[in-house]
Design a protein around this motif. Structure first.
Motif, mmCIF file in Angstrom:
data_model
loop_
_atom_site.group_PDB
_atom_site.id
_atom_site.type_symbol
_atom_site.label_atom_id
_atom_site.label_comp_id
_atom_site.label_asym_id
_atom_site.label_seq_id
_atom_site.Cartn_x
_atom_site.Cartn_y
_atom_site.Cartn_z
ATOM 1 N N MET A 1 31.596 43.849 41.325
ATOM 2 C CA MET A 1 32.580 44.264 40.344
ATOM 3 C C MET A 1 33.973 43.998 40.921
ATOM 4 S SD MET A 1 33.037 47.989 38.620
ATOM 5 C CE MET A 1 33.471 47.891 36.915
ATOM 6 N N THR A 2 34.837 43.453 40.109
ATOM 7 C CA THR A 2 36.202 43.154 40.515
ATOM 8 C C THR A 2 37.143 44.231 40.001
ATOM 9 O OG1 THR A 2 35.696 40.798 40.367
ATOM 10 C CG2 THR A 2 38.011 41.409 40.400
ATOM 11 N N PRO A 3 38.048 44.684 40.845
ATOM 12 C CA PRO A 3 39.003 45.703 40.397
ATOM 13 C C PRO A 3 39.824 45.220 39.203
ATOM 14 C CG PRO A 3 39.091 45.461 42.775
ATOM 15 C CD PRO A 3 38.228 44.355 42.259
ATOM 16 N N GLU A 4 40.020 46.116 38.259
ATOM 17 C CA GLU A 4 40.811 45.806 37.077
ATOM 18 C C GLU A 4 42.207 46.381 37.220
ATOM 19 O OE1 GLU A 4 38.775 46.656 33.404
ATOM 20 O OE2 GLU A 4 36.907 45.890 34.208
ATOM 21 N N ILE A 5 42.880 45.916 38.267
ATOM 22 C CA ILE A 5 44.280 46.231 38.508
ATOM 23 C C ILE A 5 44.875 44.973 39.121
ATOM 24 C CG2 ILE A 5 43.731 47.290 40.736
ATOM 25 C CD1 ILE A 5 46.240 49.034 40.414
ATOM 26 N N SER A 6 46.070 44.646 38.743
ATOM 27 C CA SER A 6 46.727 43.478 39.290
ATOM 28 C C SER A 6 46.830 43.601 40.806
ATOM 29 C CB SER A 6 48.127 43.355 38.677
ATOM 30 O OG SER A 6 48.929 42.494 39.440
ATOM 31 N N VAL A 42 42.301 54.059 43.431
ATOM 32 C CA VAL A 42 41.594 55.059 44.241
ATOM 33 C C VAL A 42 40.293 54.467 44.782
ATOM 34 C CG1 VAL A 42 40.372 57.277 44.162
ATOM 35 C CG2 VAL A 42 42.641 57.056 43.115
ATOM 36 N N ALA A 43 39.549 53.756 43.947
ATOM 37 C CA ALA A 43 38.285 53.165 44.391
ATOM 38 C C ALA A 43 38.514 52.150 45.511
ATOM 39 C CB ALA A 43 37.567 52.513 43.205
ATOM 40 N N ILE A 44 39.570 51.354 45.401
ATOM 41 C CA ILE A 44 39.887 50.388 46.470
ATOM 42 C C ILE A 44 40.181 51.135 47.773
ATOM 43 C CG2 ILE A 44 41.589 48.686 47.258
ATOM 44 C CD1 ILE A 44 41.895 47.876 44.241
ATOM 45 N N ALA A 58 31.345 49.980 41.915
ATOM 46 C CA ALA A 58 31.176 50.562 40.578
ATOM 47 C C ALA A 58 30.975 52.075 40.675
ATOM 48 C CB ALA A 58 30.004 49.909 39.846
ATOM 49 N N GLU A 59 30.227 52.523 41.662
ATOM 50 C CA GLU A 59 30.018 53.955 41.866
ATOM 51 C C GLU A 59 31.322 54.639 42.292
ATOM 52 O OE1 GLU A 59 27.516 57.031 44.738
ATOM 53 O OE2 GLU A 59 26.981 54.901 44.758
ATOM 54 N N ALA A 60 32.085 53.977 43.149
ATOM 55 C CA ALA A 60 33.384 54.519 43.569
ATOM 56 C C ALA A 60 34.302 54.674 42.366
ATOM 57 C CB ALA A 60 34.027 53.610 44.614
ATOM 58 N N GLY A 89 40.392 47.894 51.896
ATOM 59 C CA GLY A 89 39.578 47.849 50.677
ATOM 60 C C GLY A 89 39.610 46.482 50.028
ATOM 61 N N LEU A 90 40.804 45.905 49.923
ATOM 62 C CA LEU A 90 40.907 44.562 49.351
ATOM 63 C C LEU A 90 40.146 43.548 50.197
ATOM 64 C CD1 LEU A 90 44.670 44.568 48.303
ATOM 65 C CD2 LEU A 90 42.689 44.651 46.770
ATOM 66 N N GLU A 91 40.289 43.670 51.510
ATOM 67 C CA GLU A 91 39.579 42.761 52.411
ATOM 68 C C GLU A 91 38.067 42.925 52.271
ATOM 69 O OE1 GLU A 91 39.119 42.071 57.187
ATOM 70 O OE2 GLU A 91 41.104 42.569 56.411
ATOM 71 N N ALA A 92 37.594 44.171 52.233
ATOM 72 C CA ALA A 92 36.155 44.426 52.102
ATOM 73 C C ALA A 92 35.611 43.884 50.786
ATOM 74 C CB ALA A 92 35.877 45.924 52.208
ATOM 75 N N LEU A 93 36.451 43.914 49.761
ATOM 76 C CA LEU A 93 36.047 43.390 48.447
ATOM 77 C C LEU A 93 36.261 41.883 48.346
ATOM 78 C CD1 LEU A 93 37.532 46.296 46.320
ATOM 79 C CD2 LEU A 93 35.086 45.789 46.624
ATOM 80 N N GLU A 94 36.673 41.289 49.466
ATOM 81 C CA GLU A 94 36.895 39.835 49.574
ATOM 82 C C GLU A 94 37.910 39.331 48.559
ATOM 83 O OE1 GLU A 94 33.037 37.987 49.541
ATOM 84 O OE2 GLU A 94 32.494 38.906 51.451
ATOM 85 N N ILE A 95 39.013 40.069 48.429
ATOM 86 C CA ILE A 95 40.087 39.695 47.518
ATOM 87 C C ILE A 95 41.227 39.118 48.342
ATOM 88 C CG2 ILE A 95 41.797 40.561 45.881
ATOM 89 C CD1 ILE A 95 39.684 42.680 45.104
#
Length: 107
Positions: A1-6, A42-44, A58-60, A89-95
């Motif tokens: 799931m990709t964060p829905e924030i710029s 917050v999830a990031i 998604a759970e976060a 968080g961004l790094e862990a999500l590979e963004i």
């Protein structure tokens, strides 16, 4: 799931949070986000501090929506190492934030 924030908004918060003596600006910026953006932020941060694994994003996010009893800006501003948690968080999500960082510095 990709964060829905710029990602530019997240990078903006990271840089503002690093600047000591200007917490009012970070607080106002976070307050201006919509509820979806706040929950994603917050999830990031939670993924970045290890409360959730990246694959559990998604759970976060569900938890962030369900447990939003404190104003998001107050909650995040009270979090030790906010900027580091968001970066991790961004790094862990590979963004990749390279472009967003360049845009921030080019202002």
């Amino acid at each position: 799931m990709t964060p829905e924030i710029s990602i530019k908004k997240v990078v903006h918060i990271i840089f503002q949070a690093r600047e000591r003596g200007r917490p009012g600006e970070v607080h106002a910026f976070i307050d201006a986000l919509n509820d979806d953006e706040k929950a994603h932020l917050v999830a990031i941060a939670w993924v970045g501090r290890g409360a959730f694994e990246p694959e559990d994003y998604a759970e976060a996010l569900e938890t962030a929506f369900a447990e939003a009893t404190t104003p998001t800006a107050d909650y995040l501003m009270g979090m030790p190492h906010l900027s580091e948690n968001l970066e991790a968080g961004l790094e862990a999500l590979e963004i990749d934030v390279t472009e967003a960082e360049e845009d921030f510095f080019d202002r």
